[in-house]
Motif scaffolding. Structure first.
Motif, short mmCIF file in Angstrom:
data_model
loop_
_atom_site.label_atom_id
_atom_site.label_comp_id
_atom_site.label_asym_id
_atom_site.label_seq_id
_atom_site.Cartn_x
_atom_site.Cartn_y
_atom_site.Cartn_z
N ALA A 51 0.84 -1.21 0.00
CA ALA A 51 0.00 0.00 0.00
C ALA A 51 0.87 1.25 0.00
N ALA A 52 1.95 1.23 0.78
CA ALA A 52 2.87 2.38 0.81
C ALA A 52 3.52 2.58 -0.55
N PHE A 53 3.91 1.48 -1.20
CA PHE A 53 4.53 1.57 -2.51
C PHE A 53 3.54 2.11 -3.54
N ARG A 54 2.29 1.65 -3.49
CA ARG A 54 1.27 2.16 -4.42
C ARG A 54 1.02 3.63 -4.19
N ASN A 55 1.02 4.06 -2.93
CA ASN A 55 0.78 5.47 -2.62
C ASN A 55 1.92 6.36 -3.10
N GLU A 56 3.12 5.81 -3.22
CA GLU A 56 4.25 6.59 -3.73
C GLU A 56 4.01 7.00 -5.17
N SER A 57 3.28 6.17 -5.93
CA SER A 57 3.04 6.46 -7.33
C SER A 57 1.94 7.49 -7.52
N ASN A 58 1.07 7.62 -6.53
CA ASN A 58 -0.02 8.59 -6.63
C ASN A 58 0.51 9.99 -6.38
N LEU A 118 11.40 7.40 -1.93
CA LEU A 118 11.67 6.03 -1.50
C LEU A 118 13.04 5.91 -0.83
N LYS A 119 14.05 6.56 -1.40
CA LYS A 119 15.39 6.47 -0.82
C LYS A 119 15.46 7.18 0.53
N LEU A 120 14.86 8.37 0.62
CA LEU A 120 14.88 9.10 1.89
C LEU A 120 14.07 8.37 2.96
N SER A 121 12.94 7.81 2.57
CA SER A 121 12.12 7.07 3.54
C SER A 121 12.86 5.85 4.05
N ALA A 122 13.52 5.14 3.16
CA ALA A 122 14.26 3.95 3.56
C ALA A 122 15.41 4.32 4.49
N ALA A 123 16.06 5.43 4.21
CA ALA A 123 17.19 5.84 5.03
C ALA A 123 16.76 6.32 6.41
N ARG A 124 15.55 6.84 6.51
CA ARG A 124 15.09 7.43 7.77
C ARG A 124 14.12 6.53 8.54
N ASP A 125 13.82 5.39 8.01
CA ASP A 125 12.84 4.51 8.65
C ASP A 125 13.25 4.11 10.07
N HIS A 126 14.51 3.89 10.28
CA HIS A 126 14.98 3.42 11.58
C HIS A 126 15.16 4.54 12.60
N THR A 127 15.03 5.79 12.19
CA THR A 127 15.30 6.90 13.11
C THR A 127 14.18 7.13 14.13
N ILE A 128 12.99 6.70 13.82
CA ILE A 128 11.87 6.86 14.75
C ILE A 128 11.79 5.61 15.62
N THR A 129 11.76 5.83 16.92
CA THR A 129 11.67 4.71 17.85
C THR A 129 10.47 4.90 18.76
N LYS A 133 5.82 9.23 12.97
CA LYS A 133 6.04 8.64 11.65
C LYS A 133 5.34 9.47 10.56
N GLU A 134 4.14 9.95 10.84
CA GLU A 134 3.40 10.79 9.88
C GLU A 134 4.12 12.12 9.65
N ARG A 135 4.61 12.75 10.72
CA ARG A 135 5.36 14.01 10.58
C ARG A 135 6.62 13.79 9.75
N GLN A 136 7.32 12.70 10.02
CA GLN A 136 8.53 12.40 9.25
C GLN A 136 8.18 12.15 7.79
N SER A 137 7.07 11.51 7.53
CA SER A 137 6.65 11.25 6.15
C SER A 137 6.36 12.55 5.41
N VAL A 138 5.73 13.48 6.08
CA VAL A 138 5.42 14.78 5.44
C VAL A 138 6.72 15.55 5.15
N VAL A 139 7.63 15.57 6.11
CA VAL A 139 8.91 16.27 5.92
C VAL A 139 9.71 15.61 4.80
N THR A 140 9.73 14.30 4.78
CA THR A 140 10.43 13.57 3.72
C THR A 140 9.82 13.87 2.36
N SER A 141 8.51 13.93 2.29
CA SER A 141 7.83 14.24 1.04
C SER A 141 8.20 15.63 0.54
N HIS A 142 8.19 16.60 1.43
CA HIS A 142 8.54 17.97 1.03
C HIS A 142 9.99 18.07 0.59
#
Length: 177
Positions: A12-19, A82-93, A112-121
């Motif tokens: 679902a996350a991968f499909r949403n990346e294409s949208n 995708l690259k930024l998300s993969a690199a930052r996935d482990h930073t949230i605990t 995780k949602e805040r990080q996703s928005v920042v990564t997207s921008h």
């Protein structure tokens, strides 16, 4: 069952990346339109190609380049996101403390949602910067080096159109940092 849910979430996350949201499309198109207008100044100020005489050529080539660059922005955005998300996935605990499990999960989801928005921008900004640089450099090379002996109108049409095409073509590659 748990492994299937996790796998479904990943797909679902991968499909949403294409949208691409409407907001992103507008941002991409406005940026593409602005950067596509830069060669107009180049040809008007340096080559003395009259704006009044060639307004239709300027308008149509600029619109074409803006549409083509919009696709390039989206391609690079998806790769960078995708690259930024993969690199930052482990930073949230998960936070440790006296909070209940439900509170910890809610805080974790919010982070995780805040990080996703920042990564997207950040991915949008990197995409715009990357593609604008390639487009402008390509335009200059085509204008001043490759098509320097071609009549100005044809030089403009081919240089800007090919620069937009080359930028979009290069954005589809898999070797992006």
């Amino acid at each position: 069952m748990v492994a299937t849910d996790t796998l479904d979430d990943e797909f679902a996350a991968f499909r949403n990346e294409s949208n691409v949201s409407t907001e992103q499309r507008v941002v991409y198109f406005i940026n593409a339109l602005i950067v596509s207008m830069v060669p107009i100044y180049l040809y008007h100020a340096i080559f003395f190609m009259s704006f009044d005489t060639y307004v239709i050529v300027y308008g149509s080539v600029t619109l074409f380049a803006a549409i083509v660059l919009t696709f390039a922005y989206n391609n690079i955005y998806r790769i960078k996101r995708l690259k930024l998300s993969a690199a930052r996935d482990h930073t949230i605990t998960m936070s440790k403390g006296n909070k209940s499990v439900v509170d910890k999960k809610a805080v974790y989801a919010a982070k995780k949602e805040r990080q996703s928005v920042v990564t997207s921008h950040e991915a949008i900004a990197l995409s715009i910067m990357h593609n604008n640089a390639i487009f402008l450099i390509s335009t200059l090379v085509f204008s001043f080096v490759i098509f320097k002996n071609v009549p100005l109108v044809y030089n403009y049409i081919t240089s800007v159109s090919l620069a937009a095409g080359v930028t979009t073509f290069l954005s589809t590659g898999s070797k992006h940092n």
